[in-house]
Design a protein around this motif. Structure first.
Motif, PDB file in Angstrom:
ATOM      1  N   GLN A 320       0.857  -1.188   0.000  1.00  0.00           N
ATOM      2  CA  GLN A 320       0.000   0.000   0.000  1.00  0.00           C
ATOM      3  C   GLN A 320       0.893   1.238   0.000  1.00  0.00           C
ATOM      4  O   GLN A 320       2.013   1.201   0.509  1.00  0.00           O
ATOM      5  N   PRO A 321       0.411   2.356  -0.541  1.00  0.00           N
ATOM      6  CA  PRO A 321       1.255   3.545  -0.670  1.00  0.00           C
ATOM      7  C   PRO A 321       1.635   4.185   0.656  1.00  0.00           C
ATOM      8  O   PRO A 321       1.097   3.853   1.722  1.00  0.00           O
ATOM      9  N   LEU A 322       2.576   5.107   0.568  1.00  0.00           N
ATOM     10  CA  LEU A 322       2.904   6.018   1.658  1.00  0.00           C
ATOM     11  C   LEU A 322       2.351   7.380   1.279  1.00  0.00           C
ATOM     12  O   LEU A 322       2.823   8.008   0.331  1.00  0.00           O
ATOM     13  N   LEU A 323       1.348   7.835   2.009  1.00  0.00           N
ATOM     14  CA  LEU A 323       0.702   9.099   1.684  1.00  0.00           C
ATOM     15  C   LEU A 323       0.348   9.799   2.982  1.00  0.00           C
ATOM     16  O   LEU A 323      -0.614   9.443   3.654  1.00  0.00           O
ATOM     17  N   GLY A 324       1.163  10.784   3.342  1.00  0.00           N
ATOM     18  CA  GLY A 324       0.894  11.524   4.560  1.00  0.00           C
ATOM     19  C   GLY A 324       2.167  12.072   5.188  1.00  0.00           C
ATOM     20  O   GLY A 324       3.283  11.746   4.765  1.00  0.00           O
ATOM     21  N   PHE A 325       2.015  12.936   6.189  1.00  0.00           N
ATOM     22  CA  PHE A 325       3.167  13.464   6.930  1.00  0.00           C
ATOM     23  C   PHE A 325       3.848  12.333   7.691  1.00  0.00           C
ATOM     24  O   PHE A 325       3.212  11.360   8.106  1.00  0.00           O
ATOM     25  N   GLY A 337       6.054   5.096  -2.746  1.00  0.00           N
ATOM     26  CA  GLY A 337       5.810   3.710  -2.361  1.00  0.00           C
ATOM     27  C   GLY A 337       4.545   3.126  -2.961  1.00  0.00           C
ATOM     28  O   GLY A 337       3.869   2.316  -2.330  1.00  0.00           O
ATOM     29  N   PHE A 338       4.224   3.484  -4.188  1.00  0.00           N
ATOM     30  CA  PHE A 338       2.958   3.045  -4.779  1.00  0.00           C
ATOM     31  C   PHE A 338       3.002   1.630  -5.331  1.00  0.00           C
ATOM     32  O   PHE A 338       2.029   1.131  -5.894  1.00  0.00           O
TER      33      PHE A 338
END
Length: 377
Positions: A320-325, A337-338
């Motif tokens: 799973q992606p990395l999306l966020g602070f 990390g998509f």
């Protein structure tokens, strides 16, 4: 301050984040190690599949819905044809795990679809040589995204909105201070209020240790074949597809050049030491499995690879992606990390990243992509 926001990496996601940020502020700078749309990043390979049907976490569906609208907005804003709307097929064994998982996700999220029997497939899409126990699910909203057009159009649109783009500049480090984030490349440095890291396979060096441990760069390869009758594989007659039938799996897209068809083994991303040194040539085993699969699946293609290439992408431990602070007090926002599956939702991811990094809006229901999920691993 050199700006409110920096976007590091202007590939699949970074280009979209820059475009969306430019709609919210004229104080955004994008950094690209080469040039937007360059063929050595995960953008390479002409096309990526856009599809509303998938197996897995139902919470992706609102992002797909928003992405679909944003692709249309980017087309209108740029005057470019970016999403070829040709529909999509998910093909698999009638009682197999792939079709069952896809239909379960579709039942939860309510995505529009049509189930096609083997006979219906043979009538509508005879290009596919199906096994006796195969069936398909048709996605009327799927299509093929033109990757290079999408990225260059998004960057151009951002520049028209006032964004600054710095090319041929590889970022060496980012460092948070009390006032902002210092971005360094060689002897040069800049300071921004916040930074989005969207550099795909090159992101690890800019990450904290806990995310380095949860990610790895992998090599993705693609392959193309010549059609015996190119008209049979045109977008009007041949939807994008993913097929998982027994021991074989493949995905692909219609011909966008009137000659070749993309048909590539599914799920073959393999770890590679560094994004800059991905082996571009296919191995003998990759060639053999690819041609054997095409020989069975597609009698209308000559079973000889006429073009192939390989690209890096960053994979996470849970895909799973990395999306966020990075954490609640951080000024660094991860959009990477998509795991080989990000382009279809790149426009939606870009909107989320830009809005959150600029403090304009927080999106609920995305715990499965937040970086903090790896902090205790």
């Amino acid at each position: 301050m050199d700006g409110k926001l920096a976007v590091i990496g202007l590939g699949s996601i970074g280009s979209m984040a820059l475009w969306q940020a430019s709609r919210l502020t004229d104080s955004v700078v994008g950094f690209e190690a080469q040039s937007p749309g360059h063929a050595r990043s995960a953008v390479g390979g002409d096309t990526r599949l856009f599809r509303m049907l998938y197996r897995g976490i139902p919470d992706y569906y609102p992002i797909l819905q928003r992405s679909r609208r944003l692709w249309a907005e980017l087309e209108a804003e740029s005057g470019q044809d970016i999403l070829t709307r040709c529909g999509g097929l998910s093909i698999g064994t009638v009682d197999g795990p792939y079709i069952a998982a896809l239909l379960e996700t579709t039942r939860v999220n309510g995505a529009e679809h049509e189930i096609l029997s083997r006979d219906a497939m043979a009538e509508r899409y005879p290009q596919h040589n199906l096994r006796p126990d195969d069936c398909a699910v048709f996605d009327p909203h799927a299509g093929a995204l033109r990757t290079d057009r999408a990225v260059t159009a998004a960057v151009a649109a951002a520049q028209a909105n006032g964004a600054t783009v710095v090319t041929d500049t590889s970022i060496d480090s980012i460092q948070e201070t009390d006032d902002g984030v210092v971005v360094t490349a060689g002897d040069e440095s800049w300071t921004f209020e916040n930074v989005i890291v969207a550099s795909g396979g090159w992101s690890q060096k800019l990450m904290p240790e806990y995310l380095k441990a949860a990610t790895e760069t992998r090599r993705i390869f693609l392959s193309w074949f010549v059609a015996r009758d190119a008209a049979e594989f045109s977008p009007e007659r041949f939807p994008v597809f993913i097929r998982i039938s027994g021991d074989r799996s493949m995905y692909g897209a219609p011909s966008v050049d009137g000659v070749t068809v993309k048909a590539t083994l599914d799920g073959r991303g393999a770890p590679t030491p560094a994004a800059d040194s991905v082996p571009r040539d296919l191995t003998a085993a990759e060639i053999a499995e690819t041609t054997e699969t095409v020989r069975e699946f597609f009698p209308g293609l000559f079973p000889n690879i006429v073009r192939s290439d390989a690209f890096p992408d960053l994979y996470t431990a849970d895909f799973q992606p990395l999306l966020g602070f990075l954490d609640n007090s951080s000024r660094i926002y991860a959009a990477t990390g998509f795991s080989g599956a990000g382009f279809k939702m790149a426009s939606g991811y870009g909107e989320i990243a830009a809005s959150e990094a600029l403090g304009k809006r927080y999106f609920d229901g995305l715990d499965f992509v937040r970086p903090h999920r790896f902090e205790k691993i």
